[in-house]
Design a protein around this motif. Structure first.
Motif, PDB file in Angstrom:
ATOM      1  N   PRO A 399     -34.445 -36.649  12.608  1.00 52.22           N
ATOM      2  CA  PRO A 399     -34.073 -35.232  12.540  1.00 52.22           C
ATOM      3  C   PRO A 399     -32.920 -34.845  13.457  1.00 52.22           C
ATOM      4  CG  PRO A 399     -36.212 -35.511  13.599  1.00 52.22           C
ATOM      5  CD  PRO A 399     -35.851 -36.830  13.010  1.00 52.22           C
ATOM      6  N   GLU A 400     -32.555 -35.723  14.403  1.00 53.21           N
ATOM      7  CA  GLU A 400     -31.375 -35.440  15.220  1.00 53.21           C
ATOM      8  C   GLU A 400     -30.095 -35.561  14.390  1.00 53.21           C
ATOM      9  OE1 GLU A 400     -32.302 -39.852  15.597  1.00 53.21           O
ATOM     10  OE2 GLU A 400     -33.432 -37.953  15.583  1.00 53.21           O
ATOM     11  N   ASP A 401     -30.208 -36.163  13.194  1.00 50.92           N
ATOM     12  CA  ASP A 401     -29.100 -36.180  12.241  1.00 50.92           C
ATOM     13  C   ASP A 401     -29.268 -34.981  11.315  1.00 50.92           C
ATOM     14  OD1 ASP A 401     -28.232 -38.569  13.357  1.00 50.92           O
ATOM     15  OD2 ASP A 401     -29.338 -39.795  11.923  1.00 50.92           O
ATOM     16  N   PHE A 402     -28.532 -33.926  11.593  1.00 49.59           N
ATOM     17  CA  PHE A 402     -28.668 -32.696  10.809  1.00 49.59           C
ATOM     18  C   PHE A 402     -27.299 -32.117  10.489  1.00 49.59           C
ATOM     19  CE2 PHE A 402     -29.182 -31.415  15.325  1.00 49.59           C
ATOM     20  CZ  PHE A 402     -28.114 -30.536  15.452  1.00 49.59           C
ATOM     21  N   THR A 403     -27.285 -31.178   9.545  1.00 44.84           N
ATOM     22  CA  THR A 403     -26.065 -30.447   9.221  1.00 44.84           C
ATOM     23  C   THR A 403     -26.204 -29.005   9.696  1.00 44.84           C
ATOM     24  OG1 THR A 403     -26.855 -29.826   7.008  1.00 44.84           O
ATOM     25  CG2 THR A 403     -25.609 -31.883   7.194  1.00 44.84           C
ATOM     26  N   ARG A 404     -25.142 -28.455  10.218  1.00 45.24           N
ATOM     27  CA  ARG A 404     -25.038 -27.060  10.655  1.00 45.24           C
ATOM     28  C   ARG A 404     -26.008 -26.722  11.798  1.00 45.24           C
ATOM     29  NH1 ARG A 404     -23.814 -22.835   5.870  1.00 45.24           N
ATOM     30  NH2 ARG A 404     -23.196 -21.651   7.726  1.00 45.24           N
ATOM     31  N   GLU A 405     -25.479 -26.760  12.976  1.00 42.76           N
ATOM     32  CA  GLU A 405     -26.267 -26.448  14.170  1.00 42.76           C
ATOM     33  C   GLU A 405     -26.667 -24.982  14.214  1.00 42.76           C
ATOM     34  OE1 GLU A 405     -25.960 -27.052  19.030  1.00 42.76           O
ATOM     35  OE2 GLU A 405     -24.380 -27.783  17.702  1.00 42.76           O
ATOM     36  N   TRP A 406     -25.839 -24.114  13.626  1.00 42.98           N
ATOM     37  CA  TRP A 406     -26.069 -22.670  13.684  1.00 42.98           C
ATOM     38  C   TRP A 406     -26.083 -22.124  12.256  1.00 42.98           C
ATOM     39  CZ3 TRP A 406     -21.790 -18.765  15.514  1.00 42.98           C
ATOM     40  CH2 TRP A 406     -22.327 -17.460  15.509  1.00 42.98           C
ATOM     41  N   PHE A 407     -27.270 -21.858  11.725  1.00 41.75           N
ATOM     42  CA  PHE A 407     -27.419 -21.424  10.335  1.00 41.75           C
ATOM     43  C   PHE A 407     -28.529 -20.383  10.272  1.00 41.75           C
ATOM     44  CE2 PHE A 407     -28.523 -22.740   5.749  1.00 41.75           C
ATOM     45  CZ  PHE A 407     -27.555 -21.902   5.226  1.00 41.75           C
ATOM     46  N   SER A 408     -28.143 -19.128  10.313  1.00 42.66           N
ATOM     47  CA  SER A 408     -29.087 -18.030  10.478  1.00 42.66           C
ATOM     48  C   SER A 408     -30.075 -17.905   9.318  1.00 42.66           C
ATOM     49  CB  SER A 408     -28.306 -16.720  10.658  1.00 42.66           C
ATOM     50  OG  SER A 408     -29.169 -15.625  10.780  1.00 42.66           O
ATOM     51  N   TRP A 409     -29.637 -18.190   8.092  1.00 40.98           N
ATOM     52  CA  TRP A 409     -30.534 -18.079   6.940  1.00 40.98           C
ATOM     53  C   TRP A 409     -31.751 -18.980   7.133  1.00 40.98           C
ATOM     54  CZ3 TRP A 409     -28.784 -19.509   1.235  1.00 40.98           C
ATOM     55  CH2 TRP A 409     -29.821 -19.217   0.357  1.00 40.98           C
ATOM     56  N   ALA A 410     -31.524 -20.224   7.570  1.00 40.46           N
ATOM     57  CA  ALA A 410     -32.645 -21.143   7.787  1.00 40.46           C
ATOM     58  C   ALA A 410     -33.564 -20.639   8.902  1.00 40.46           C
ATOM     59  CB  ALA A 410     -32.108 -22.533   8.130  1.00 40.46           C
ATOM     60  N   ASN A 411     -32.980 -20.113   9.972  1.00 41.84           N
ATOM     61  CA  ASN A 411     -33.785 -19.558  11.059  1.00 41.84           C
ATOM     62  C   ASN A 411     -34.707 -18.449  10.563  1.00 41.84           C
ATOM     63  OD1 ASN A 411     -32.669 -21.226  13.028  1.00 41.84           O
ATOM     64  ND2 ASN A 411     -31.055 -19.767  13.549  1.00 41.84           N
ATOM     65  N   MET A 412     -34.162 -17.580   9.713  1.00 43.39           N
ATOM     66  CA  MET A 412     -34.941 -16.433   9.260  1.00 43.39           C
ATOM     67  C   MET A 412     -36.010 -16.807   8.232  1.00 43.39           C
ATOM     68  SD  MET A 412     -34.146 -13.764  11.007  1.00 43.39           S
ATOM     69  CE  MET A 412     -34.298 -14.986  12.299  1.00 43.39           C
ATOM     70  N   MET A 413     -35.755 -17.808   7.399  1.00 45.08           N
ATOM     71  CA  MET A 413     -36.796 -18.251   6.479  1.00 45.08           C
ATOM     72  C   MET A 413     -37.951 -18.901   7.244  1.00 45.08           C
ATOM     73  SD  MET A 413     -35.919 -17.125   3.607  1.00 45.08           S
ATOM     74  CE  MET A 413     -37.425 -17.757   2.891  1.00 45.08           C
ATOM     75  N   PHE A 414     -37.624 -19.628   8.291  1.00 42.13           N
ATOM     76  CA  PHE A 414     -38.648 -20.187   9.182  1.00 42.13           C
ATOM     77  C   PHE A 414     -39.486 -19.056   9.782  1.00 42.13           C
ATOM     78  CE2 PHE A 414     -39.333 -21.105  13.791  1.00 42.13           C
ATOM     79  CZ  PHE A 414     -40.360 -22.033  13.672  1.00 42.13           C
ATOM     80  N   CYS A 415     -38.808 -17.997  10.253  1.00 41.32           N
ATOM     81  CA  CYS A 415     -39.535 -16.863  10.840  1.00 41.32           C
ATOM     82  C   CYS A 415     -40.409 -16.173   9.808  1.00 41.32           C
ATOM     83  CB  CYS A 415     -38.539 -15.867  11.440  1.00 41.32           C
ATOM     84  SG  CYS A 415     -37.730 -16.442  12.944  1.00 41.32           S
ATOM     85  N   GLU A 416     -39.908 -16.033   8.587  1.00 48.22           N
ATOM     86  CA  GLU A 416     -40.712 -15.369   7.561  1.00 48.22           C
ATOM     87  C   GLU A 416     -41.982 -16.162   7.261  1.00 48.22           C
ATOM     88  OE1 GLU A 416     -40.374 -13.452   3.068  1.00 48.22           O
ATOM     89  OE2 GLU A 416     -38.548 -14.057   4.101  1.00 48.22           O
ATOM     90  N   LEU A 417     -41.881 -17.487   7.252  1.00 47.10           N
ATOM     91  CA  LEU A 417     -43.071 -18.305   7.010  1.00 47.10           C
ATOM     92  C   LEU A 417     -44.080 -18.163   8.147  1.00 47.10           C
ATOM     93  CD1 LEU A 417     -44.718 -20.400   5.491  1.00 47.10           C
ATOM     94  CD2 LEU A 417     -43.326 -22.188   6.565  1.00 47.10           C
ATOM     95  N   ILE A 418     -43.610 -18.213   9.401  1.00 43.58           N
ATOM     96  CA  ILE A 418     -44.527 -18.038  10.532  1.00 43.58           C
ATOM     97  C   ILE A 418     -45.205 -16.671  10.468  1.00 43.58           C
ATOM     98  CG2 ILE A 418     -44.702 -17.829  13.044  1.00 43.58           C
ATOM     99  CD1 ILE A 418     -42.437 -19.767  13.321  1.00 43.58           C
ATOM    100  N   LEU A 419     -44.432 -15.643  10.181  1.00 52.10           N
ATOM    101  CA  LEU A 419     -44.984 -14.296  10.091  1.00 52.10           C
ATOM    102  C   LEU A 419     -46.026 -14.204   8.971  1.00 52.10           C
ATOM    103  CD1 LEU A 419     -41.688 -12.310  10.681  1.00 52.10           C
ATOM    104  CD2 LEU A 419     -43.728 -12.162  12.123  1.00 52.10           C
ATOM    105  N   ASP A 420     -45.752 -14.847   7.859  1.00 55.16           N
ATOM    106  CA  ASP A 420     -46.693 -14.849   6.737  1.00 55.16           C
ATOM    107  C   ASP A 420     -48.029 -15.460   7.161  1.00 55.16           C
ATOM    108  OD1 ASP A 420     -46.901 -14.796   3.515  1.00 55.16           O
ATOM    109  OD2 ASP A 420     -47.811 -16.638   4.269  1.00 55.16           O
TER     110      ASP A 420
END
Length: 432
Positions: A399-420
């Motif tokens: 997982p240290e091999d990733f694309t886009r260090e800063w990608f807000s859409w992914a951050n927010m979908m992660f948050c929506e799942l946790i909130l759910d």
């Protein structure tokens, strides 16, 4: 200007700790929420809101709505969030008015972005890849603001003009081969960044559905009728009808226009968009051309086939959705990948074998089984590469091999799942 009242983040973080009993997940949630507020949302003095996608200095009509979805859950009790959302809605209306075929815009008409592409380019346009969903999301956002907060100032004359513009464009793109003025070519690029046939795209026949040049990934469609985006159009045309009836009731012809488009697109999906799979039964195709060709796959970006319940096209319990979901989450889907630390959907937009946190979040949000949601959160927990944030995609073994260090859409979908999982659910706030 920034949102100063952030008590809702602390309150929800405490609820997440209580429900999930995992300090790292709570810390990652808090960091992602704060990161989006601090680094991507720009509230101007005129009240309009411009939202950077992250590491690209432009605003995508799609991404900007996805980036604020978790904030909608707390908007009714936070006037600053309400105003930020209204400002985003009005900014989207303004940008669609500049060019309804564009998918991404500069903050000012500075000529930045892909101005060398062979297509008509306004200096405020960052990129002019026509994607159906780019016109669906502004309607969805305005509708959700209304239903969640009761605020209605977004429904002004400019908003109605935007609806007229979108409907007129969609009527043209039902007949892309014969009526469309849209052409797009990019030189010296990978094939997925440009359209074939001198910018017209691969050949299609009339189906009643809407043609799309590109997918929500910004990759070119292989076949012109992208089924998930047509599904999204059916849903938001229903929203638009309700909006017009409530706020522009004298516009009877536009109401009829919305109904006709909705019916024609839906019939096209039913006639051309399904496939009888020998293993999974009746499923939806990803793309078709009306000439007999179908593409069976799914992509991590939204709208996707997996996201049908999230875009409110079908309920999770629908048999054809469940069949399609089983196909998507199997190796029959060419963009489903498995590794030591994670398994899930990727995209042709990123390296082969890489999994998308957005796709994992959508899988979690559409799961019936709470254990599946928790399993996905654990995958996301162990694949953040020690950053405390999400990425566009990652290698499931490394997982240290990733694309886009800063990608807000992914951050927010992660948050929506946790909130759910913690009990904060979009369906609940939309019903209240």
């Amino acid at each position: 200007m920034v949102i100063a009242n952030r008590a809702f983040i602390q309150t929800s973080t405490e609820q997440i700790k209580k429900e999930l009993n995992n300090q790292k997940l709570a810390d990652m949630y808090e960091k992602c929420m704060e990161n989006t507020l601090d680094t991507t949302i720009k509230i101007r003095e005129n009240g309009l809101t411009f939202i950077l996608t992250g590491d690209i200095p432009a605003m995508w009509l799609r991404d900007s709505v996805c980036q604020v979805r978790p904030f909608l859950l707390f908007a009714k009790e936070n006037e600053e969030i309400e105003s930020m959302l209204i400002g985003l809605s009005k900014e989207q209306v303004r940008l669609v008015g500049i060019d309804p075929y564009a998918n991404a815009f500069n903050e000012t008409p500075n000529g930045a972005g892909h101005q060398a592409d062979k297509t008509e380019m306004h200096p405020q346009v960052w990129e002019r890849k026509y994607e159906i969903d780019s016109l669906c999301y502004p309607i969805q956002l305005a509708y959700f603001i209304w239903k969640i907060t009761g605020r209605t100032e977004q429904f002004d004359a400019a908003f109605f003009k935007m609806l007229q513009t979108i409907f007129a464009l969609w009527e043209v793109e039902q007949h892309h081969e014969t009526k469309s003025p849209y052409r797009f070519e990019r030189l010296d690029c990978v094939p997925s960044d440009t359209l074939k046939r001198n910018g017209l795209g691969t050949e299609t026949a009339y189906t009643g559905m809407l043609w799309s040049g590109f997918r929500p990934s910004d990759d070119a469609c292989e076949y012109g009728y992208l089924i998930p985006s047509n599904m999204f159009a059916v849903v938001v045309l229903g929203y638009a009808k309700e909006i017009i009836e409530a706020f522009y009731p004298s516009e009877v012809e536009t109401i009829k226009q919305a109904i006709t488009l909705q019916n024609e697109i839906q019939l096209g999906i039913e006639k051309f968009g399904t496939y009888n799979h020998p293993t999974f039964g009746e499923i939806f195709a990803f793309e078709v051309d009306g000439l007999g060709n179908q593409l069976l796959m799914d992509d991590a970006n939204v709208p996707s086939l997996l996201s049908m319940p999230i875009i409110q096209y079908l309920e999770k319990e629908s048999p054809i959705y469940q069949n399609t979901r089983k196909f998507i989450l199997s190796k029959s889907n060419p963009y489903y990948f498995e590794g030591e630390l994670a398994k899930g959907i990727g995209s042709p937009h990123t390296p082969a074998g890489y999994i998308w946190p957005i796709g994992l979040a959508i899988q979690g949000l559409t799961a019936n089984d709470e254990s599946e949601k928790l399993e996905i959160l654990q995958m996301l927990l162990r694949t953040d590469a020690g950053t405390g944030l999400m990425h566009e995609s990652f290698h499931p073994d490394h997982p240290e091999d990733f694309t886009r260090e800063w990608f807000s859409w992914a951050n927010m979908m992660f948050c929506e799942l946790i909130l759910d999982v913690a009990g904060f659910r979009m369906a609940s706030v939309l019903k209240n």
